[in-house]
Design an enzyme around this catalytic site. Sequence first.
Site, short mmCIF file in Angstrom:
data_model
loop_
_atom_site.label_atom_id
_atom_site.label_comp_id
_atom_site.label_asym_id
_atom_site.label_seq_id
_atom_site.Cartn_x
_atom_site.Cartn_y
_atom_site.Cartn_z
N TYR A 415 3.32 8.61 25.52
CA TYR A 415 3.20 7.28 26.12
C TYR A 415 3.10 6.16 25.08
O TYR A 415 2.51 6.32 24.01
CB TYR A 415 1.96 7.21 27.00
CG TYR A 415 1.86 8.30 28.03
CD1 TYR A 415 2.58 8.24 29.22
CD2 TYR A 415 1.04 9.42 27.82
CE1 TYR A 415 2.48 9.24 30.17
CE2 TYR A 415 0.94 10.42 28.78
CZ TYR A 415 1.67 10.32 29.95
OH TYR A 415 1.57 11.31 30.89
N ASP A 417 1.41 2.82 25.70
CA ASP A 417 0.66 2.22 26.80
C ASP A 417 0.77 0.70 26.88
O ASP A 417 0.56 0.13 27.96
CB ASP A 417 -0.82 2.62 26.69
CG ASP A 417 -1.05 4.06 27.11
OD1 ASP A 417 -0.20 4.60 27.84
OD2 ASP A 417 -2.05 4.65 26.69
N GLY A 419 3.66 -1.23 25.49
CA GLY A 419 5.05 -1.61 25.69
C GLY A 419 5.69 -1.02 26.93
O GLY A 419 6.70 -1.54 27.41
N GLU A 420 5.14 0.07 27.45
CA GLU A 420 5.70 0.70 28.65
C GLU A 420 4.93 0.29 29.91
O GLU A 420 5.54 -0.03 30.93
CB GLU A 420 5.69 2.22 28.51
CG GLU A 420 6.66 2.73 27.45
CD GLU A 420 6.64 4.24 27.27
OE1 GLU A 420 7.64 4.77 26.76
OE2 GLU A 420 5.62 4.87 27.64
N TYR A 505 -6.71 7.73 31.61
CA TYR A 505 -7.50 7.35 30.43
C TYR A 505 -8.04 5.94 30.55
O TYR A 505 -7.38 5.05 31.09
CB TYR A 505 -6.66 7.46 29.16
CG TYR A 505 -7.08 8.60 28.27
CD1 TYR A 505 -8.23 8.53 27.51
CD2 TYR A 505 -6.35 9.78 28.21
CE1 TYR A 505 -8.64 9.58 26.70
CE2 TYR A 505 -6.73 10.84 27.40
CZ TYR A 505 -7.89 10.72 26.65
OH TYR A 505 -8.29 11.77 25.86
N TYR A 507 -9.58 2.86 28.09
CA TYR A 507 -9.73 2.35 26.73
C TYR A 507 -10.64 1.13 26.77
O TYR A 507 -10.43 0.22 27.57
CB TYR A 507 -8.39 1.94 26.15
CG TYR A 507 -7.41 3.06 25.95
CD1 TYR A 507 -7.33 3.74 24.73
CD2 TYR A 507 -6.54 3.46 26.97
CE1 TYR A 507 -6.42 4.77 24.54
CE2 TYR A 507 -5.64 4.49 26.78
CZ TYR A 507 -5.58 5.14 25.57
OH TYR A 507 -4.69 6.16 25.38
#
Length: 774
Positions: A415, A417, A419-420, A505, A507
Amino acid sequence: MERRVSLKESITSPIQLRLFCLLKALTTPCSKFHQREREREMEGIRKLLRVFSLLLSGLLLLLFTRSWLHLPNTPFDKAQLLDCSNYSPWCTSKNRFQSEIILNPRTPNPTRNHKSQIPHHPLDPLTIQEINKVRTIVSSYPPFKSSSFTVHSLTLEEPEKPLVLSWKKGDPLFPRKASVTALVKGQSHVLTVDLGSNQVSRHDIGSDSGYPMMTIEDMTTATWAPLANASFNHTILNRGIDLADLACLPISTGWFGKKEEKRRLIKIQCYSMQGTANFYMRPIEGLTVLLDMDTKEVVELSDQGRDIPIPKADNTDYRFSAQNTGEEIKMKHLNPISIEQPKGPSFTIEDEHMVKWANWEFHLKPDPRAGVVISRAMVRDSETGELRNVMYKGLTSELFVPYMDPTDAWYFKTYMDAGEYGFGLQAMPLDPLNDCPRNAQYMDGVFAAADGTPFVRSNMVCVFERYAGDIGWRHAESPITGMEIREVRPKVTLVVRMAASVANYDYIVDWEFQTDGLIRIKVGLSGILMVKGTPYVNMNQVPGQEDLHGTLLSENVIGVIHDHYITFYLDMDVDGSDNSFVKVNIERQDTSPGESPRKSYLKAKRHVAKTEKDAQIKLKLYDPSEFHVINPSKKTRVGNPVGYKVVPGGTAASLLDHNDPPQMRGAFTNNQIWVTPYNRSEQWAGGEFVYQSQGEDTLAVWSERNRAIENKDIVLWYTLGFHHIPCQEDFPIMPTVSSSFDLKPVNFFESNPILRMPPNVEKDLPVCKAAASA
């Protein structure tokens, strides 16, 4: 015989169950229905799907936005409040609950009227009115007027850096511009919209591989799309899973060759929600849907895990309400802790985005891709009173998360996270008293949906002062000196925090400012592991040589090994824009025979990087160095160049082959430190268009140009890394693990900048008694 759900019943049911019931009828063998009834059901399904697709973009956006706007409704436990009525008049329950956002952040701030907000600073994000205006201009722009388009990014196009540096409060704002990235017929278009002239002033068409980051609508509709495929539904039912218990995730495909080119593709994998909110722990292993994100067509269906059971739901729910509180408590609960500020906070947020605290001033704004952006960070010199430039702009540029399992259902999980998925788009409302302390203030994000309509991400960022008993500086004289001196200063810091939940997840990113001029950037990892289903329930069943690609966490559950890399963009302007990067090597020097009783000692050897390749740094424990950004034209009174140094924390280096397709895309993690000349188009380490990119537009590619960086306007890039071998303590939800790095003054001040900071004295603080002993 299974009772058939009529169309009338379906229409009156919730929309999700309506779709499930009809699709269930679709996958039931034809012999159970008359042909005419079957055709009627099929027509009903087609109509429903058409209506559903029209409603989804608006309805789901509304539902998601409502969920983002809602604050947690857990009530305050008044029994745990402190009884301070006989002490400081501020420290009372009445004052705590009658205050607005600072003391009772669960109450939305009544002054947050985004519709009436106007920009005050050249870097302020676009307002709701401006986003609506941009949407109107783009909709009437000739190339877009006759074609449907999707907005993937709509943000402020910041003015040129020299203009921002010369701007002072009270000056008129520069003409406001917006940068718009949109897809039209599968092609990326980048527009500059001038809000003064109401015109599109620039129009570029993307030429590199890759697509812009997904919209929330992309992700949401992709997870529903497989339900329109009969083969997919048959597969789910054959696994013994009720469609009503299905939860699916949109997983970016990465790039692995020609198969991933010329169309936007995404992979969908699903889980069972039966019996738990933690569906991540119940994967339908081996089932992967390859989907065309634009047509919603199922391109390929891979089902290679039929023999792998779905893990049980037992002991997977992590919510406090789901815990068996009737059992004997085996761990003593903590008493609540609260930091009190009897005179109120020491920081202010002026004009919604300008933060002022102690000797610091900086501009703060939410961003849909980076999460938060810190700009124009300046620190006031304690001797001269001058505000001095430290950093022009700092942000989270990219997050790269490759999983270490080469099998069919896992190899593509690499991944990006930011830019996508959009790191800021995935930021969830912060939970007062748990995500942030009582004394926090909150900031909302205003972003654009896929149709260009603005929406508000509530309580996305919090700002608070922190004191955890740390020490700013101290010295106590030994009794042998005869001087009774004990001088200590508490360390109080200012924290800017956001938390993004990128599917499983979580962050947590902190920007922590200290009074001694240090900036600490900290990343915490929590949330839920991405796990793999397995037939094994105990390690004694695993053949000796078999590679699990992870750790057996529970019965039928493997936590797959993976890495996390978080790359930060740091446009340092230390006392001005023209800076140099200096590598200070710490080397062993051997003494000459007879020179000293010592055999060796250490010395510092300075090397000024001339070009980008000189500044590509791989950290090595036995080749220690310091890494300074200095202003060679500014000297201290004794002649040292003023500077800041990056102080690495615990980090990790990528071990993947540089020719591995994921690492080609994530090549910005090949070094922990890079330095590039400032270029406003080079802000995203993975490139402008990351989705399905091939790695031809990354930090690693730019740096190969080997441009001059000595005494130039330069950008420092730093990557925090984590190798994660899951363990049982990470099940069913992970305790937070953190790492950080510092930007620390080095000869920036003439002396200790907090020397004159006063100590705490008893009269400054309220004395509160616990309610039980009052």
